[in-house]
Design a protein around this motif. Structure first.
Motif, PDB file in Angstrom:
ATOM      1  N   LYS A   1       7.549   4.027   1.344  1.00  0.00           N
ATOM      2  CA  LYS A   1       9.580   2.934   1.343  1.00  0.00           C
ATOM      3  C   LYS A   1       8.426   1.957   0.064  1.00  0.00           C
ATOM      4  CE  LYS A   1      11.610   4.962   5.498  1.00  0.00           C
ATOM      5  NZ  LYS A   1      12.461   3.882   6.687  1.00  0.00           N
ATOM      6  N   ILE A   2       7.613   1.758   0.599  1.00  0.00           N
ATOM      7  CA  ILE A   2       6.988   0.897  -1.046  1.00  0.00           C
ATOM      8  C   ILE A   2       6.543   1.038  -1.631  1.00  0.00           C
ATOM      9  CG2 ILE A   2       4.548  -0.667  -0.498  1.00  0.00           C
ATOM     10  CD1 ILE A   2       3.954  -0.964   2.875  1.00  0.00           C
ATOM     11  N   ALA A   3       6.191   2.190  -2.054  1.00  0.00           N
ATOM     12  CA  ALA A   3       6.039   2.742  -3.339  1.00  0.00           C
ATOM     13  C   ALA A   3       7.633   2.663  -4.083  1.00  0.00           C
ATOM     14  CB  ALA A   3       5.657   4.446  -3.459  1.00  0.00           C
ATOM     15  N   SER A   4       8.589   3.361  -3.274  1.00  0.00           N
ATOM     16  CA  SER A   4      10.054   3.477  -3.737  1.00  0.00           C
ATOM     17  C   SER A   4      10.188   1.281  -4.398  1.00  0.00           C
ATOM     18  CB  SER A   4      10.801   3.365  -3.097  1.00  0.00           C
ATOM     19  OG  SER A   4      11.644   3.367  -1.831  1.00  0.00           O
ATOM     20  N   ILE A   5       9.765   0.810  -3.864  1.00  0.00           N
ATOM     21  CA  ILE A   5      10.309  -0.987  -4.318  1.00  0.00           C
ATOM     22  C   ILE A   5       9.898  -1.128  -5.873  1.00  0.00           C
ATOM     23  CG2 ILE A   5      10.459  -3.057  -3.545  1.00  0.00           C
ATOM     24  CD1 ILE A   5       9.961  -3.023  -1.014  1.00  0.00           C
ATOM     25  N   GLY A   6      10.357  -1.247  -6.272  1.00  0.00           N
ATOM     26  CA  GLY A   6      10.249  -1.614  -8.015  1.00  0.00           C
ATOM     27  C   GLY A   6      10.732  -2.692  -8.602  1.00  0.00           C
ATOM     28  N   ASP A   7      10.375  -3.694  -9.079  1.00  0.00           N
ATOM     29  CA  ASP A   7      11.193  -3.695 -10.311  1.00  0.00           C
ATOM     30  C   ASP A   7      11.547  -5.689  -9.721  1.00  0.00           C
ATOM     31  OD1 ASP A   7      12.628  -5.150 -12.121  1.00  0.00           O
ATOM     32  OD2 ASP A   7      14.921  -5.335 -11.345  1.00  0.00           O
TER      33      ASP A   7
ATOM     34  N   GLU B   1       0.643 -10.278  -8.633  1.00  0.00           N
ATOM     35  CA  GLU B   1       0.337 -10.361  -7.173  1.00  0.00           C
ATOM     36  C   GLU B   1       0.869  -8.966  -6.317  1.00  0.00           C
ATOM     37  OE1 GLU B   1       1.426 -13.397  -9.232  1.00  0.00           O
ATOM     38  OE2 GLU B   1      -0.968 -14.403  -9.156  1.00  0.00           O
ATOM     39  N   TYR B   2       2.801  -8.648  -6.519  1.00  0.00           N
ATOM     40  CA  TYR B   2       3.134  -7.738  -5.764  1.00  0.00           C
ATOM     41  C   TYR B   2       2.808  -6.572  -5.673  1.00  0.00           C
ATOM     42  CZ  TYR B   2       6.618 -11.199  -2.973  1.00  0.00           C
ATOM     43  OH  TYR B   2       7.217 -12.151  -2.634  1.00  0.00           O
ATOM     44  N   CYS B   3       2.641  -6.115  -6.995  1.00  0.00           N
ATOM     45  CA  CYS B   3       1.437  -4.810  -7.890  1.00  0.00           C
ATOM     46  C   CYS B   3       1.023  -4.108  -7.667  1.00  0.00           C
ATOM     47  CB  CYS B   3       2.035  -4.766  -9.435  1.00  0.00           C
ATOM     48  SG  CYS B   3       3.987  -4.909  -9.990  1.00  0.00           S
ATOM     49  N   ASN B   4      -0.119  -5.537  -6.830  1.00  0.00           N
ATOM     50  CA  ASN B   4      -1.256  -5.687  -6.898  1.00  0.00           C
ATOM     51  C   ASN B   4      -1.489  -4.964  -5.207  1.00  0.00           C
ATOM     52  OD1 ASN B   4      -2.712  -5.887  -8.848  1.00  0.00           O
ATOM     53  ND2 ASN B   4      -3.136  -8.142  -8.212  1.00  0.00           N
ATOM     54  N   LEU B   5      -0.465  -6.054  -4.162  1.00  0.00           N
ATOM     55  CA  LEU B   5      -0.517  -5.379  -2.787  1.00  0.00           C
ATOM     56  C   LEU B   5       0.218  -4.201  -3.147  1.00  0.00           C
ATOM     57  CD1 LEU B   5      -0.421  -6.684   0.214  1.00  0.00           C
ATOM     58  CD2 LEU B   5       1.420  -7.056  -0.489  1.00  0.00           C
ATOM     59  N   ALA B   6       1.044  -3.419  -3.418  1.00  0.00           N
ATOM     60  CA  ALA B   6       1.892  -2.222  -3.419  1.00  0.00           C
ATOM     61  C   ALA B   6       0.863  -1.431  -3.361  1.00  0.00           C
ATOM     62  CB  ALA B   6       3.205  -2.096  -3.994  1.00  0.00           C
ATOM     63  N   ARG B   7       0.117  -1.800  -4.533  1.00  0.00           N
ATOM     64  CA  ARG B   7      -1.230  -0.157  -5.459  1.00  0.00           C
ATOM     65  C   ARG B   7      -2.173  -0.557  -4.036  1.00  0.00           C
ATOM     66  NH1 ARG B   7      -6.015  -1.319  -7.492  1.00  0.00           N
ATOM     67  NH2 ARG B   7      -5.469  -3.307  -7.855  1.00  0.00           N
ATOM     68  N   ARG B   8      -2.846  -1.383  -3.202  1.00  0.00           N
ATOM     69  CA  ARG B   8      -3.821  -1.491  -2.438  1.00  0.00           C
ATOM     70  C   ARG B   8      -3.056  -0.556  -1.070  1.00  0.00           C
ATOM     71  NH1 ARG B   8      -5.901  -7.290  -3.285  1.00  0.00           N
ATOM     72  NH2 ARG B   8      -7.232  -6.963  -5.425  1.00  0.00           N
ATOM     73  N   LEU B   9      -1.784  -0.980  -1.178  1.00  0.00           N
ATOM     74  CA  LEU B   9      -1.168  -0.359   0.108  1.00  0.00           C
ATOM     75  C   LEU B   9      -1.145   1.573  -0.450  1.00  0.00           C
ATOM     76  CD1 LEU B   9       1.475  -2.968   1.246  1.00  0.00           C
ATOM     77  CD2 LEU B   9      -0.989  -2.221   2.153  1.00  0.00           C
ATOM     78  N   LYS B  10      -0.197   1.325  -1.439  1.00  0.00           N
ATOM     79  CA  LYS B  10      -0.569   2.631  -1.559  1.00  0.00           C
ATOM     80  C   LYS B  10      -2.151   3.914  -1.387  1.00  0.00           C
ATOM     81  CE  LYS B  10       3.022   1.815  -5.370  1.00  0.00           C
ATOM     82  NZ  LYS B  10       3.268   1.918  -6.288  1.00  0.00           N
ATOM     83  N   LEU B  11      -2.902   3.666  -1.595  1.00  0.00           N
ATOM     84  CA  LEU B  11      -4.346   3.879  -2.030  1.00  0.00           C
ATOM     85  C   LEU B  11      -4.277   3.985  -0.018  1.00  0.00           C
ATOM     86  CD1 LEU B  11      -6.359   1.756  -3.598  1.00  0.00           C
ATOM     87  CD2 LEU B  11      -5.306   3.917  -4.283  1.00  0.00           C
ATOM     88  N   LEU B  12      -3.347   4.045   1.152  1.00  0.00           N
ATOM     89  CA  LEU B  12      -3.295   4.341   2.293  1.00  0.00           C
ATOM     90  C   LEU B  12      -3.392   5.645   2.823  1.00  0.00           C
ATOM     91  CD1 LEU B  12      -3.142   1.140   4.407  1.00  0.00           C
ATOM     92  CD2 LEU B  12      -5.117   1.917   3.491  1.00  0.00           C
TER      93      LEU B  12
ATOM     94  N   ALA C   1       4.726  -5.993   5.148  1.00  0.00           N
ATOM     95  CA  ALA C   1       4.270  -6.206   3.936  1.00  0.00           C
ATOM     96  C   ALA C   1       5.966  -6.033   3.547  1.00  0.00           C
ATOM     97  CB  ALA C   1       2.745  -4.983   3.486  1.00  0.00           C
ATOM     98  N   LYS C   2       6.153  -4.708   3.921  1.00  0.00           N
ATOM     99  CA  LYS C   2       7.113  -4.093   3.608  1.00  0.00           C
ATOM    100  C   LYS C   2       8.538  -4.926   3.084  1.00  0.00           C
ATOM    101  CE  LYS C   2       9.593  -1.330   5.823  1.00  0.00           C
ATOM    102  NZ  LYS C   2      10.235  -0.084   6.406  1.00  0.00           N
ATOM    103  N   GLU C   3       8.173  -5.688   3.885  1.00  0.00           N
ATOM    104  CA  GLU C   3      10.060  -6.300   3.569  1.00  0.00           C
ATOM    105  C   GLU C   3       9.064  -8.015   2.707  1.00  0.00           C
ATOM    106  OE1 GLU C   3      12.507  -7.262   5.666  1.00  0.00           O
ATOM    107  OE2 GLU C   3      11.912  -4.941   6.223  1.00  0.00           O
ATOM    108  N   LEU C   4       8.172  -8.613   2.758  1.00  0.00           N
ATOM    109  CA  LEU C   4       7.738  -8.766   1.300  1.00  0.00           C
ATOM    110  C   LEU C   4       7.793  -8.569   0.160  1.00  0.00           C
ATOM    111  CD1 LEU C   4       5.556 -12.018   0.595  1.00  0.00           C
ATOM    112  CD2 LEU C   4       4.112 -10.597   1.116  1.00  0.00           C
ATOM    113  N   LEU C   5       7.958  -7.621  -0.171  1.00  0.00           N
ATOM    114  CA  LEU C   5       7.328  -6.360  -1.409  1.00  0.00           C
ATOM    115  C   LEU C   5       8.635  -6.416  -1.446  1.00  0.00           C
ATOM    116  CD1 LEU C   5       4.823  -4.279  -0.821  1.00  0.00           C
ATOM    117  CD2 LEU C   5       4.999  -6.242  -2.417  1.00  0.00           C
ATOM    118  N   ARG C   6       9.789  -6.929  -0.407  1.00  0.00           N
ATOM    119  CA  ARG C   6      11.502  -6.420  -0.514  1.00  0.00           C
ATOM    120  C   ARG C   6      11.850  -7.885  -1.015  1.00  0.00           C
ATOM    121  NH1 ARG C   6      12.629  -3.933   3.367  1.00  0.00           N
ATOM    122  NH2 ARG C   6      12.788  -1.881   2.444  1.00  0.00           N
ATOM    123  N   PHE C   7      11.650  -8.336  -0.402  1.00  0.00           N
ATOM    124  CA  PHE C   7      11.595 -10.024  -0.940  1.00  0.00           C
ATOM    125  C   PHE C   7      10.933 -10.061  -2.065  1.00  0.00           C
ATOM    126  CE2 PHE C   7      10.501 -14.697  -0.842  1.00  0.00           C
ATOM    127  CZ  PHE C   7      12.005 -15.202  -0.874  1.00  0.00           C
TER     128      PHE C   7
END
Length: 631
Positions: free
Chosen positions: A18-24, A32-43, A75-81
């Motif tokens: 779901k985090i990976a699907s959040i974009g734009d 900062e958001y892209c870096n956070l999302a990229r690191r979480l995808k590595l999990l 983190a998902k809520e933060l990225l959606r925000f």
């Protein structure tokens, strides 16, 4: 147990997907958001390996995974925000968070943060540095009406979702957004603004410029919708007294919000009423600035709204209607309560309930001896009245006498909701006449005097709306509303000052109202408000004083003695547009009054000198007596 652990690991994988699907992500913090999302995808590979492993997962690992899932959800809520939220709030909040987390931020981000604060901390009227505003517009990418409107809506969503008290923060951010929008419109008059506002020569005060560079008139803040920041076409008032564009506030309410977007106060009623005065002022401003007055959006809906209810749902409502006519009080109470909730939930429910014939049955229950049933019935009518088509049906069903009876003798909550229902119904002009004629005003005045805080607000809102009709003003005065309003003006805390002054400003235009306000010794209170009140209250206090001083030199003299001249000069320079006009009228009358006083004094002195001179002329001269001569 193993199945539960497997489900936990799968939920972790789903969260990362779901985090990976959040974009734009919004550009101000995109890196900062892209870096956070990229690191979480590595999990994801680690989670998949755990899922496919045949070994038993230790209990400690399970606890760690549970904690990790909580962090992923946050983190998902933060990225959606970061994708949908307010850019202004994001910069303030997220930069502070990254600064604490990393110990530093990049130089461009520091500049953005400092630019934001430099404008953020200026007073509302202070001019911001154009270079700072230009950098903010570019970095936040708030370059067009669409982006500015999206930012405004995101800001209001954030405030509504806040569990704290966001009032002061919201005001600051809202004022910052207004400054940005004014700058954008001034710098780029050909952006995607409404057609009526394009290519219009004006300066920041709304007057034409002479440098050949056409600029859009800056819209007065009072004429902007607090949600969209656009010039209002169809301004409406909510129960807190704030005004919004109809389409914006209706969208806000349809999203399930129950608070006023600007003040964050809970709305006592979702009903809105047209702000005819403000609409007229907007039209005058547009005419003065060479802009075509905004037209209310044409309604494309059919003359009679129809619901999209299924047969099964209609059957459920029919069963409830049968229970409304039951001889069993419990069935009546339960059915009225269920209809009350259904009517509150969504517009389709309100239409369907009315179509099935519930309104006359609910009106009959207004006279029931069961207080709870009565309360449910009047509140159901309140919720149904939100639908414009239902207002006429409620009136024609003879509901007003029953609502007035509940207003007089019902429980406090029932009385509050009865007042709110009368306010909702009185939005239709002809209903103002009907409601006033059927005796609603005296019990509203009583509720205004002795009700709870919410009850007083509901009563004040209803009275204000009813007294727009001239024939109801005398009824309100005779019901004793003026002494009650004067008491509310001087109560500690001043919770009802706004409402009391708004009603007094309407009543002062009526001869009975003017007389009653004068008899209540209102001048000292009005002078104090003009000197120390909020902009809107100063405006209304000046409006009342204008009427009181019309042809009454006693009130003029009293206001002058109380030192009103200084506050009036300030109001004429710094008040709202209407406040400036009222202050100018009062200053003109004061000046004439002072001149008349000086003239009268000069005439009196001249008359006194003339009388003294005539007296001296008319006195006989004393005779000289010769000394006697000795013979």
């Amino acid at each position: 147990m193993e199945e539960e652990k497997g489900a936990l690991v799968q939920s972790l994988i789903d969260d990362v997907n779901k985090i990976a699907s959040i974009g734009d992500y919004r550009c101000s913090m995109k890196k900062e958001y892209c870096n956070l999302a990229r690191r979480l995808k590595l999990l994801t590979p680690m989670f998949e390996e755990i899922r496919e492993s045949k070994e038993q997962i230790p209990e400690e690992t399970v606890k760690a995974l549970v904690s990790l899932r909580e962090a992923l959800v946050s983190a998902k809520e933060l990225l959606r925000f970061g994708s949908e939220g307010s850019k202004i709030y994001m910069v303030e909040l997220v930069l502070a968070q990254f600064r604490r987390a990393k110990g530093r931020v990049d130089a461009p981000d520091v500049e953005l943060y400092e630019d934001l604060l430099s404008v953020y901390n200026k007073s509302n009227d202070a001019a911001a540095d154009p270079d700072v505003l230009r950098r903010l517009v570019e970095k936040l990418q708030l370059v067009g009406i669409a982006e500015l409107t999206q930012e405004s809506l995101a800001l209001h969503e954030m405030v509504s979702a806040s569990s704290g008290d966001p009032g002061e923060t919201f005001e600051k951010m809202s004022n910052l957004l207004k400054k940005i929008k004014d700058f954008v419109q001034t710098e780029n008059p050909n952006m995607d603004v409404p057609v009526r506002e394009k290519n219009l020569p004006s300066s920041s005060s709304g007057q034409a410029t002479t440098d050949g560079n056409p600029k859009t008139p800056v819209i007065p803040d009072d004429f902007r919708c607090p949600i969209s920041l656009e010039l209002m076409k169809d301004p409406v008032i909510v129960s807190t007294g704030q005004t919004y564009e109809r389409s914006c506030i209706e969208k806000w309410l349809e999203q399930g919000h129950g608070t006023c977007p600007k003040t964050q106060q809970t709305l006592s009623s979702p009903a809105v009423t047209p702000n005819y005065v403000l609409r007229s002022l907007i039209a005058q401003w547009c005419e003065a600035n060479g802009i075509e007055p905004p037209k209310r959006p044409s309604s494309s809906r059919p003359s009679k709204t129809t619901s999209a209810f299924s047969p099964a749902e209609r059957t459920k409502i029919q069963i409830l209607l049968c229970k409304l006519t039951s001889s069993n009080p419990e069935d009546q109470r339960m059915a009225a309560a269920e209809i009350r909730l259904l009517a509150k939930r969504k517009a389709d429910n309100r239409v369907a309930i009315a179509e099935t014939g519930a309104i006359p049955l609910l009106v009959n229950l207004l006279s029931t001896p069961d207080s709870r049933t009565q309360e449910h019935a009047v509140t159901a009518l309140l919720n149904l009245s939100i639908c414009e088509d239902n207002k006429g049906s409620i009136i024609s069903s003879g509901a007003v006498p029953g609502i007035v009876q509940v207003l007089k003798k019902g429980s406090m909550e029932a009385r509050e909701n009865a007042a709110a229902t009368l306010f909702s119904l009185s939005v239709v002009d002809e209903n103002k006449v009907t409601i006033g004629a059927l005796g609603a005003i005296p019990p509203l005045v009583t509720l205004l005097s002795e009700g709870t805080q919410r009850g007083k607000k509901d009563a004040a809102t209803a009275l204000f709306n009813l007294c727009i009709y001239q024939g109801n003003k005398g009824k309100a005065v005779r019901a004793g509303v003026v002494p009650t309003l004067m008491r509310l003006l001087t109560e500690p805390g001043g919770a009802m000052v706004d409402e009391a002054l708004a009603i007094l400003a309407i009543l002062a235009s009526h001869p009975e109202g003017k007389s009653a306000i004068g008899a209540a010794e209102a001048v000292p209170v009005l002078v104090d408000v003009i000197g120390n009140g909020s902009p809107r209250n100063r405006e209304n206090a000046a409006a009342v004083l204008v009427h009181l001083c019309a042809g009454d030199q006693q009130h003029l003299a009293q206001a002058q003695e109380l030192g009103v001249m200084g506050p009036l000069v300030d109001l004429a320079q710094n008040g709202t547009d209407r406040g400036k006009r009222k202050a100018a009228q009062l200053l003109e009358r004061m000046s004439r009054f002072v001149e008349q006083q000086k003239l009268a004094q000069a005439q009196a002195e001249a008359q006194a000198q003339l009388s003294q001179s005539q007296t001296q002329t008319q006195q006989p001269r004393p005779h000289t007596i010769a000394n006697p001569v000795d013979i």
